[in-house]
Design a protein around this motif. Structure first.
Motif, PDB file in Angstrom:
ATOM      1  N   LEU A 277     -13.119 -31.483   8.828  1.00  0.00           N
ATOM      2  CA  LEU A 277     -13.798 -32.425   8.577  1.00  0.00           C
ATOM      3  C   LEU A 277     -13.813 -33.362   6.902  1.00  0.00           C
ATOM      4  O   LEU A 277     -12.847 -34.317   6.997  1.00  0.00           O
ATOM      5  CB  LEU A 277     -15.265 -32.827   9.130  1.00  0.00           C
ATOM      6  N   ALA A 278     -13.678 -32.460   6.468  1.00  0.00           N
ATOM      7  CA  ALA A 278     -13.438 -32.883   4.496  1.00  0.00           C
ATOM      8  C   ALA A 278     -13.465 -31.683   4.009  1.00  0.00           C
ATOM      9  O   ALA A 278     -13.983 -30.621   4.263  1.00  0.00           O
ATOM     10  CB  ALA A 278     -14.802 -34.272   4.028  1.00  0.00           C
ATOM     11  N   TYR A 279     -12.579 -32.024   2.855  1.00  0.00           N
ATOM     12  CA  TYR A 279     -12.459 -31.318   1.600  1.00  0.00           C
ATOM     13  C   TYR A 279     -12.755 -31.810   0.281  1.00  0.00           C
ATOM     14  O   TYR A 279     -12.033 -33.106   0.166  1.00  0.00           O
ATOM     15  CB  TYR A 279     -11.762 -30.432   2.113  1.00  0.00           C
ATOM     16  N   ALA A 280     -12.592 -31.015  -1.071  1.00  0.00           N
ATOM     17  CA  ALA A 280     -12.403 -31.394  -2.378  1.00  0.00           C
ATOM     18  C   ALA A 280     -12.263 -30.189  -2.944  1.00  0.00           C
ATOM     19  O   ALA A 280     -12.587 -29.621  -3.052  1.00  0.00           O
ATOM     20  CB  ALA A 280     -13.963 -32.276  -3.025  1.00  0.00           C
ATOM     21  N   ILE A 281     -11.513 -31.071  -3.721  1.00  0.00           N
ATOM     22  CA  ILE A 281     -10.016 -29.608  -4.808  1.00  0.00           C
ATOM     23  C   ILE A 281     -10.739 -29.553  -6.334  1.00  0.00           C
ATOM     24  O   ILE A 281     -10.232 -31.137  -7.164  1.00  0.00           O
ATOM     25  CB  ILE A 281      -8.709 -29.578  -4.303  1.00  0.00           C
ATOM     26  N   GLY A 282     -10.921 -28.447  -6.068  1.00  0.00           N
ATOM     27  CA  GLY A 282     -11.282 -28.606  -8.063  1.00  0.00           C
ATOM     28  C   GLY A 282      -9.650 -28.084  -8.649  1.00  0.00           C
ATOM     29  O   GLY A 282      -8.658 -28.163  -8.601  1.00  0.00           O
ATOM     30  N   ASN A 283      -9.709 -28.020 -10.048  1.00  0.00           N
ATOM     31  CA  ASN A 283      -8.410 -27.938 -11.262  1.00  0.00           C
ATOM     32  C   ASN A 283      -8.378 -26.637 -11.145  1.00  0.00           C
ATOM     33  O   ASN A 283      -9.362 -25.709 -10.665  1.00  0.00           O
ATOM     34  CB  ASN A 283      -8.889 -28.712 -12.726  1.00  0.00           C
ATOM     35  N   VAL A 284      -6.749 -26.194 -11.052  1.00  0.00           N
ATOM     36  CA  VAL A 284      -6.225 -25.001 -11.006  1.00  0.00           C
ATOM     37  C   VAL A 284      -6.356 -24.036 -12.444  1.00  0.00           C
ATOM     38  O   VAL A 284      -6.736 -24.925 -13.544  1.00  0.00           O
ATOM     39  CB  VAL A 284      -4.452 -25.330 -10.613  1.00  0.00           C
ATOM     40  N   ILE A 285      -7.300 -22.750 -11.291  1.00  0.00           N
ATOM     41  CA  ILE A 285      -7.050 -21.803 -13.413  1.00  0.00           C
ATOM     42  C   ILE A 285      -6.235 -20.967 -12.695  1.00  0.00           C
ATOM     43  O   ILE A 285      -5.685 -20.281 -12.222  1.00  0.00           O
ATOM     44  CB  ILE A 285      -8.344 -21.336 -12.878  1.00  0.00           C
TER      45      ILE A 285
END
Length: 367
Positions: A277-285
């Protein structure tokens, strides 16, 4: 390298409640030499006490211009110390630059003291219930509630007749002491009344809605965990059945290390049938690197199902890749605070046992 944090010679070591003018001055050193703080992208002072992390305050880089190398000033603002009771506290300085984050000192935090002012000798407290004081008060109450009403005192016996005047007559017999009244019935406790009493309601509210960085996820850990995956990764690290509030801001953060491909934290919501339904993406390591992957977002009406946090690869991988993660946390607001257990996981340990013992002492029960 050993990192140290010291007060400068003329810096105060304590501050009174309500004082917004006192300024602490510190010096940060690495391997005995003052560090160049002017290259930092952010500097944050974090304070805590014996119970753990409490609050933080940012220090502007421009404020370092007139200071010696490695020196920095901290003028505690009301948001940092307001409401804190008098006592001993600890402090760390977190310095972030292009190379990563350095924490000063590298061993035990630097101690400082908050003292009472003349208007408030007893001090104000953060919204935290002292369990030992709570249990003591409840046990005192138990000592009175458990006793029945005292029985009525028996009637006093009649006094013997006095002999005629003249020759001393025989002494009259003393009257008999009346029988002791029956002991009152043992008092009883309304268990429902106990568990809805203001003290318990306040405690439940505190546990469910802590004012300082409550971790909304359960089953997380501050120690490193291993995850191996292929494809897009998407390892299910924590699946917590919570409903986020539409229009509210949330932040998730996780430490990642040891992967030879780029990785990131992704927070997802799926329906019961498996539709995303939804997603939130963090910064890349980056590959062969380490650091925190952090994401801040505003929830909408889709965020009302099971919230799943995943460790994902930046691109699909044909081979299996392994690494480690820790300190997974989801919290309200736009600022990522230090990792902590979900309050319900803390309450199920010794503090919960103390509360339960207090209720049992009153004759109630708590499952």
């Amino acid at each position: 390298m050993d990192k140290t944090l010291e007060f400068t010679t003329k810096s105060p070591r304590q501050i009174k409640q309500g004082d917004t003018e006192t300024m602490f001055t510190f010096i940060c050193k690495s391997a005995g030499s003052a560090v160049d703080l002017t290259q930092a992208t952010s500097i944050t002072a974090k304070i805590g006490n014996v119970s753990g992390y409490l609050r933080s305050q940012s220090i502007t880089i421009t404020s370092l211009a007139a200071l010696n190398p490695g020196w920095l000033n901290l003028q505690p603002m009301p948001d940092l110390i307001s409401g804190l009771p008098a006592g001993n506290y600890q402090l760390e300085i977190w310095v972030t630059d292009q190379a990563g984050t350095s924490i000063y000192p590298s061993d035990e935090p630097l101690g400082f003291t908050i003292t009472n002012n003349i208007e408030n000798e007893s001090g104000a407290s953060i919204t935290t219930i002292a369990f030992d004081d709570f249990v003591e008060a409840m046990n005192k109450a138990a000592s009175t509630i458990a006793k029945g009403d005292k029985g009525d005192k028996g009637d006093k016996g009649d006094k013997g007749d006095k002999g005629d005047k003249g020759d001393t007559g025989p002494q009259g017999e003393p009257g008999q002491t009346g029988p002791q009244g029956d002991k009152g019935d043992t008092g009883t406790v309304d268990n429902a009344g106990l568990t809805t009493a203001p003290a318990f309601v306040a405690l439940e509210t505190q546990v469910n809605n802590s004012a300082v960085g409550t971790n909304l996820l359960t089953g997380t850990s501050g120690t490193l965990q291993t995850y191996s995956g292929s494809g897009w990764g998407s390892g299910n690290l924590s699946s917590t059945n919570i409903s986020l509030i539409s229009g509210k801001t949330y932040t998730a953060r996780m430490w990642i290390q040891g992967y030879d491909v780029p990785t990131k934290l992704v927070v997802r919501v799926y329906t019961a049938s498996g539709t995303q339904l939804a997603y939130a993406i963090g910064n890349v390591i980056d590959a062969n690197s380490s650091g925190y992957s952090t994401v801040t977002w505003t929830a909408d009406s889709n965020w009302t199902s099971n919230v799943i946090t995943t460790l994902s690869f930046v691109s699909s991988q044909s081979a299996t890749h392994s690494g480690q993660y820790s300190e997974l946390k989801l919290e309200k607001g736009s600022v990522a605070t230090d990792w902590s257990l979900n309050p319900s996981e803390i309450l199920t340990q010794t503090d919960y046992a103390k509360i339960k013992a207090a209720i049992v002492a009153l004759g109630g029960s708590l499952s």
